[in-house]
Write a protein that holds these residues in place. Structure first.
Motif, PDB file in Angstrom:
ATOM      1  N   GLY A  19      -5.775 -28.618 -69.231  1.00 48.52           N
ATOM      2  CA  GLY A  19      -6.405 -29.918 -69.038  1.00 48.52           C
ATOM      3  C   GLY A  19      -5.594 -30.927 -68.253  1.00 48.52           C
ATOM      4  O   GLY A  19      -5.962 -32.083 -68.174  1.00 48.52           O
ATOM      5  N   VAL A  20      -4.469 -30.511 -67.657  1.00 45.10           N
ATOM      6  CA  VAL A  20      -3.677 -31.433 -66.845  1.00 45.10           C
ATOM      7  C   VAL A  20      -3.758 -30.978 -65.401  1.00 45.10           C
ATOM      8  O   VAL A  20      -3.194 -29.943 -65.048  1.00 45.10           O
ATOM      9  CB  VAL A  20      -2.196 -31.458 -67.298  1.00 45.10           C
ATOM     10  N   PHE A  21      -4.496 -31.699 -64.569  1.00 42.02           N
ATOM     11  CA  PHE A  21      -4.613 -31.260 -63.182  1.00 42.02           C
ATOM     12  C   PHE A  21      -3.580 -31.971 -62.323  1.00 42.02           C
ATOM     13  O   PHE A  21      -3.790 -33.066 -61.832  1.00 42.02           O
ATOM     14  CB  PHE A  21      -6.014 -31.519 -62.641  1.00 42.02           C
ATOM     15  N   SER A  22      -2.425 -31.330 -62.143  1.00 42.74           N
ATOM     16  CA  SER A  22      -1.410 -31.863 -61.238  1.00 42.74           C
ATOM     17  C   SER A  22      -0.795 -30.683 -60.508  1.00 42.74           C
ATOM     18  O   SER A  22      -0.830 -29.550 -61.007  1.00 42.74           O
ATOM     19  CB  SER A  22      -0.340 -32.621 -62.024  1.00 42.74           C
ATOM     20  N   PRO A  23      -0.272 -30.905 -59.306  1.00 42.12           N
ATOM     21  CA  PRO A  23       0.323 -29.803 -58.545  1.00 42.12           C
ATOM     22  C   PRO A  23       1.404 -29.069 -59.323  1.00 42.12           C
ATOM     23  O   PRO A  23       1.496 -27.843 -59.247  1.00 42.12           O
ATOM     24  CB  PRO A  23       0.898 -30.507 -57.317  1.00 42.12           C
ATOM     25  N   ALA A  24       2.215 -29.831 -60.071  1.00 39.80           N
ATOM     26  CA  ALA A  24       3.289 -29.189 -60.821  1.00 39.80           C
ATOM     27  C   ALA A  24       2.711 -28.219 -61.843  1.00 39.80           C
ATOM     28  O   ALA A  24       3.200 -27.095 -62.006  1.00 39.80           O
ATOM     29  CB  ALA A  24       4.138 -30.249 -61.519  1.00 39.80           C
ATOM     30  N   ASN A  25       1.624 -28.644 -62.530  1.00 45.72           N
ATOM     31  CA  ASN A  25       1.021 -27.776 -63.530  1.00 45.72           C
ATOM     32  C   ASN A  25       0.372 -26.567 -62.877  1.00 45.72           C
ATOM     33  O   ASN A  25       0.401 -25.463 -63.424  1.00 45.72           O
ATOM     34  CB  ASN A  25      -0.004 -28.574 -64.337  1.00 45.72           C
ATOM     35  N   LEU A  26      -0.209 -26.772 -61.687  1.00 49.48           N
ATOM     36  CA  LEU A  26      -0.816 -25.657 -60.962  1.00 49.48           C
ATOM     37  C   LEU A  26       0.246 -24.621 -60.600  1.00 49.48           C
ATOM     38  O   LEU A  26       0.052 -23.414 -60.767  1.00 49.48           O
ATOM     39  CB  LEU A  26      -1.501 -26.181 -59.701  1.00 49.48           C
ATOM     40  N   LEU A  27       1.399 -25.112 -60.138  1.00 53.64           N
ATOM     41  CA  LEU A  27       2.500 -24.219 -59.798  1.00 53.64           C
ATOM     42  C   LEU A  27       2.976 -23.453 -61.027  1.00 53.64           C
ATOM     43  O   LEU A  27       3.215 -22.241 -60.982  1.00 53.64           O
ATOM     44  CB  LEU A  27       3.638 -25.045 -59.213  1.00 53.64           C
ATOM     45  N   PHE A  28       3.073 -24.178 -62.138  1.00 55.23           N
ATOM     46  CA  PHE A  28       3.503 -23.557 -63.396  1.00 55.23           C
ATOM     47  C   PHE A  28       2.516 -22.465 -63.800  1.00 55.23           C
ATOM     48  O   PHE A  28       2.915 -21.360 -64.194  1.00 55.23           O
ATOM     49  CB  PHE A  28       3.602 -24.637 -64.476  1.00 55.23           C
ATOM     50  N   GLY A  29       1.202 -22.784 -63.674  1.00 60.58           N
ATOM     51  CA  GLY A  29       0.174 -21.797 -63.999  1.00 60.58           C
ATOM     52  C   GLY A  29       0.283 -20.577 -63.096  1.00 60.58           C
ATOM     53  O   GLY A  29       0.120 -19.438 -63.542  1.00 60.58           O
TER      54      GLY A  29
END
Lengths: 162, 131, 89
Positions: A19-29
């Motif tokens: 539920g956190v849409f940020s580039p950093a979270n996308l990279l982590f995913g």
């Protein structure tokens, strides 16, 4: 390639579930998805994907180190008052064949220690470079062919070894 | 902490750009000057951009900084290649300390084509001195 | 303090580039000077954005980085296709 799409899908799934849409979270995913795929790699048909990613990451680190050395060496040469360079124009026979490979190699050569790519011959077999620290012409040629070119071409040419 | 890191990165970048400019000012010939300007200047701008990205710490800013860095790393060698080729072709002299010049005689003056070794060998055996 | 030192180095870099642009001796040498000058300006704008705290200046730096490359390529093309006023043939 299919595994790459699966990896992107996993990254998007991770973002939507956490539920956190940020580039950093996308990279982590993406990283977590890559790990999950890597752990379950025997479930798929042998693929080049893991090898390509591993060699690409290794190459990026290798190249960052080379870039750092390049700058130190050129900076030393600029700051010391005497010119003790041995510059030459060298012909470098190419193992890279396609336009993309030659372009990538030429760009990387321009950014590494004391070498600058000048031109490619019309039949795409020889790359002419200007080298700044070339007391031994053969040594510069061997260094580029065995380190930079071999590592670069291995990224997508080497086949999976499973 | 982030502010100190950002200031340090920008200082390092400015130092590199200063070294690049010093190299451009005091290197002996065009090609060695281009060595100095392509390598140090791209890394210098990259470091400054990274410093600015750390300073603002926003997503849009970081994306812009990454875009500038990627663009510079792709274009600086291309610009150097085009300029080096044009300068060699136009007859800019090499430094007198240059040990050897593999390019000599490889350009076809009329068509601007660059010949590889074999083609030049053939032409030389025909008794036609290229260049 | 360290920011002023940063700006000082950049100003020195601009002056050295201008020295090369003025000195020559050939047109490609001047173009190398101008190319580096544009890179230094991109860095300068980024530093100024940090000093003034206005993020909008970074957009200017982006555009300048795009334009400067085109300028150098155009000069290289010009030099190769005929403009060689320093050659006496």
């Amino acid at each position: 390639m299919n595994l790459f799409l699966a990896n992107i899908l996993l990254a998007l799934l991770w973002v939507s579930l956490s539920g956190v849409f940020s580039p950093a979270n996308l990279l982590f995913g993406f990283l977590i998805g890559y790990l999950a795929l890597f752990v379950s790699r025997r479930a798929f048909a042998p693929s080049n994907y893991f090898g390509v990613v591993e060699r690409l990451v290794r190459f990026i680190f290798f190249f960052a180190y080379e870039l750092f050395l390049a700058n130190l060496r050129v900076a030393y040469e600029v700051l010391t008052p005497r010119h003790n360079m041995h510059s030459r124009v060298i012909a470098l026979p190419l193992r890279a064949r396609t336009d993309f490979e030659i372009t990538a190699l030429a760009i990387l050569i321009s950014l590494t220690p004391g070498t600058l790519s000048l031109d490619v011959s019309a039949d795409k077999r020889v790359l002419f470079i200007h080298a700044m620290f070339a007391e031994d012409e053969e040594e510069v040629r061997k260094d580029i062919q065995n380190n930079l070119e071999a590592r670069l071409l291995a990224i997508w040419r080497q086949q999976p070894s499973q | 902490m982030a502010q100190n890191l950002s200031a340090f990165l920008m200082f390092l970048g400015a130092l590199l750009m200063f070294i690049a400019a010093l190299g451009v000012a005091r290197m002996p010939d065009l090609f060695t000057r281009m060595h100095s300007s392509t390598k140090s200047a791209t890394l210098g701008v990259g470091l400054i951009m990274m410093g600015a990205a750390f300073h603002f710490g926003e997503v849009g800013m970081t994306m812009r900084a990454v875009a500038i860095i990627v663009f510079l790393f792709l274009t600086a060698p291309v610009a150097a290649h085009m300029l080096g080729r044009a300068a060699y072709f136009a007859g800019v002299p090499l430094w007198e300390g240059t040990l050897s010049d593999a390019l000599r005689g490889h350009y076809d003056r009329r068509t601007h084509r660059l010949l590889s070794d074999e083609t030049v060998q053939e032409q030389l055996t025909e008794g036609d001195t290229a260049s | 303090m360290i920011l002023w030192l940063t700006i000082g180095f950049l100003v020195a870099a601009v002056l050295l580039c201008l020295f090369r642009v003025a000195r020559g001796p050939s047109l490609p040498d001047r173009v190398v000077g101008l190319d580096l000058l544009s890179s230094v300006t991109v860095g300068f704008i980024a530093v100024y954005a940090v000093v003034s705290g206005e993020m909008i200046y970074i957009d200017v730096a982006t555009v300048l980085a795009l334009i400067a490359f085109l300028g150098t390529v155009a000069f290289a093309y010009f030099i190769e296709k005929g403009g060689m006023p320093w050659r006496k043939t």
